[in-house]
Design an enzyme around this catalytic site. Sequence first.
Site, PDB file in Angstrom:
ATOM      1  N   LYS A  59       0.838  -1.200   0.000  1.00  0.00           N
ATOM      2  CA  LYS A  59       0.000   0.000   0.000  1.00  0.00           C
ATOM      3  C   LYS A  59       0.878   1.259   0.000  1.00  0.00           C
ATOM      4  O   LYS A  59       2.097   1.164   0.218  1.00  0.00           O
ATOM      5  CB  LYS A  59      -0.923  -0.063   1.219  1.00  0.00           C
ATOM      6  CG  LYS A  59      -1.926  -1.224   1.153  1.00  0.00           C
ATOM      7  CD  LYS A  59      -2.774  -1.267   2.417  1.00  0.00           C
ATOM      8  CE  LYS A  59      -3.870  -2.305   2.324  1.00  0.00           C
ATOM      9  NZ  LYS A  59      -4.729  -2.282   3.541  1.00  0.00           N
ATOM     10  N   PHE A 103     -15.102   4.125   7.629  1.00  0.00           N
ATOM     11  CA  PHE A 103     -13.741   4.489   7.211  1.00  0.00           C
ATOM     12  C   PHE A 103     -13.533   4.386   5.702  1.00  0.00           C
ATOM     13  O   PHE A 103     -12.428   4.596   5.215  1.00  0.00           O
ATOM     14  CB  PHE A 103     -12.708   3.616   7.946  1.00  0.00           C
ATOM     15  CG  PHE A 103     -12.908   2.126   7.755  1.00  0.00           C
ATOM     16  CD1 PHE A 103     -12.419   1.469   6.635  1.00  0.00           C
ATOM     17  CD2 PHE A 103     -13.600   1.388   8.707  1.00  0.00           C
ATOM     18  CE1 PHE A 103     -12.601   0.101   6.457  1.00  0.00           C
ATOM     19  CE2 PHE A 103     -13.788   0.010   8.542  1.00  0.00           C
ATOM     20  CZ  PHE A 103     -13.292  -0.627   7.402  1.00  0.00           C
ATOM     21  N   ARG A 111      -1.914 -14.712   4.195  1.00  0.00           N
ATOM     22  CA  ARG A 111      -2.679 -14.027   5.256  1.00  0.00           C
ATOM     23  C   ARG A 111      -1.950 -14.150   6.591  1.00  0.00           C
ATOM     24  O   ARG A 111      -1.882 -13.215   7.368  1.00  0.00           O
ATOM     25  CB  ARG A 111      -4.089 -14.617   5.372  1.00  0.00           C
ATOM     26  CG  ARG A 111      -4.985 -14.349   4.191  1.00  0.00           C
ATOM     27  CD  ARG A 111      -5.446 -12.925   4.098  1.00  0.00           C
ATOM     28  NE  ARG A 111      -6.409 -12.543   5.117  1.00  0.00           N
ATOM     29  CZ  ARG A 111      -7.050 -11.375   5.135  1.00  0.00           C
ATOM     30  NH1 ARG A 111      -6.830 -10.472   4.179  1.00  0.00           N
ATOM     31  NH2 ARG A 111      -7.894 -11.079   6.094  1.00  0.00           N
ATOM     32  N   THR A 137      -5.522  -7.693  10.462  1.00  0.00           N
ATOM     33  CA  THR A 137      -5.842  -6.378   9.871  1.00  0.00           C
ATOM     34  C   THR A 137      -5.419  -5.238  10.793  1.00  0.00           C
ATOM     35  O   THR A 137      -4.860  -4.234  10.336  1.00  0.00           O
ATOM     36  CB  THR A 137      -7.368  -6.285   9.613  1.00  0.00           C
ATOM     37  OG1 THR A 137      -7.760  -7.397   8.813  1.00  0.00           O
ATOM     38  CG2 THR A 137      -7.733  -4.993   8.918  1.00  0.00           C
ATOM     39  N   ARG A 143       2.572  -6.859   9.119  1.00  0.00           N
ATOM     40  CA  ARG A 143       1.920  -5.791   9.890  1.00  0.00           C
ATOM     41  C   ARG A 143       2.440  -5.739  11.321  1.00  0.00           C
ATOM     42  O   ARG A 143       2.597  -4.658  11.898  1.00  0.00           O
ATOM     43  CB  ARG A 143       0.404  -5.986   9.856  1.00  0.00           C
ATOM     44  CG  ARG A 143      -0.192  -5.661   8.480  1.00  0.00           C
ATOM     45  CD  ARG A 143      -1.599  -6.200   8.337  1.00  0.00           C
ATOM     46  NE  ARG A 143      -2.239  -5.778   7.101  1.00  0.00           N
ATOM     47  CZ  ARG A 143      -3.396  -6.285   6.666  1.00  0.00           C
ATOM     48  NH1 ARG A 143      -4.012  -7.233   7.357  1.00  0.00           N
ATOM     49  NH2 ARG A 143      -3.923  -5.846   5.535  1.00  0.00           N
ATOM     50  N   ASN A 187      -1.741   0.079   7.313  1.00  0.00           N
ATOM     51  CA  ASN A 187      -1.267  -1.278   7.623  1.00  0.00           C
ATOM     52  C   ASN A 187      -0.436  -1.933   6.514  1.00  0.00           C
ATOM     53  O   ASN A 187      -0.324  -3.147   6.430  1.00  0.00           O
ATOM     54  CB  ASN A 187      -2.415  -2.160   8.110  1.00  0.00           C
ATOM     55  CG  ASN A 187      -3.502  -2.351   7.082  1.00  0.00           C
ATOM     56  OD1 ASN A 187      -3.381  -1.851   5.953  1.00  0.00           O
ATOM     57  ND2 ASN A 187      -4.537  -3.084   7.430  1.00  0.00           N
ATOM     58  N   GLU A 233      -9.639 -10.483  -7.603  1.00  0.00           N
ATOM     59  CA  GLU A 233      -8.711  -9.352  -7.454  1.00  0.00           C
ATOM     60  C   GLU A 233      -7.618  -9.391  -8.521  1.00  0.00           C
ATOM     61  O   GLU A 233      -7.230  -8.349  -9.059  1.00  0.00           O
ATOM     62  CB  GLU A 233      -8.082  -9.378  -6.059  1.00  0.00           C
ATOM     63  CG  GLU A 233      -9.084  -9.032  -4.968  1.00  0.00           C
ATOM     64  CD  GLU A 233      -8.516  -9.111  -3.556  1.00  0.00           C
ATOM     65  OE1 GLU A 233      -9.294  -8.902  -2.611  1.00  0.00           O
ATOM     66  OE2 GLU A 233      -7.298  -9.388  -3.400  1.00  0.00           O
TER      67      GLU A 233
END
Length: 161
Positions: free
Chosen positions: A20, A68, A96, A102, A113, A123, A137
Amino acid sequence: HRSKSTGLPDVRERTLIAVKPDGVQRRLVGQIIQRFEQRGFKLVGLKMLQASQDVLSEHYCGLRTKPFYNSLLRYMTSGPVVVMVWEGHNVVQTSRTMVGHTNPAEAMAGTVRGDFSMHVSRNVVHASDSVEGAQKEIQLWFQAKDLVDWDCWVQTSTSEV
Ligand code: IDP
């Protein structure tokens, strides 16, 4: 398809991993790629881009009603992202685990994370949460021609499976 060396079915499971914008800003791309390579997964797609509202609203369509949501889209468009497709045995579930919870407060040390973030809104990384979700995706972020179906000719942890 069966592996020529083991006779077992070839592993075709794939997942979408994205670094990200905060991960790119903090120069974490290499360390994140390294964790997946080290685990033995195979990189079959990789690109850097500025994510569009259209792709992100599809990617996060399940979160549209969350309070959010707007700040999530602002965060995800605040700079470029690096999106990748990784392939291998149980890659969705294992990724994962490698990425961690998360909410970084609950992410174990040793996860991406858990090692690099402290707030749920920053994150660092995305990982698909199911095999079906991963397929959607991957189609959303990549064209089929941009995924490389290459053969591995060295021993890796996956070639033993
Ligand atoms: P995941 O990324 O671990 O699959 P999801 O629940 O699908 O988690 O949420 C997607 C993304 O939305 C998270 O990674 C995070 O960036 C953001 N997010 C989730 N919950 C919150 C929150 O409570 N506040 C701010 N951002 C959130």
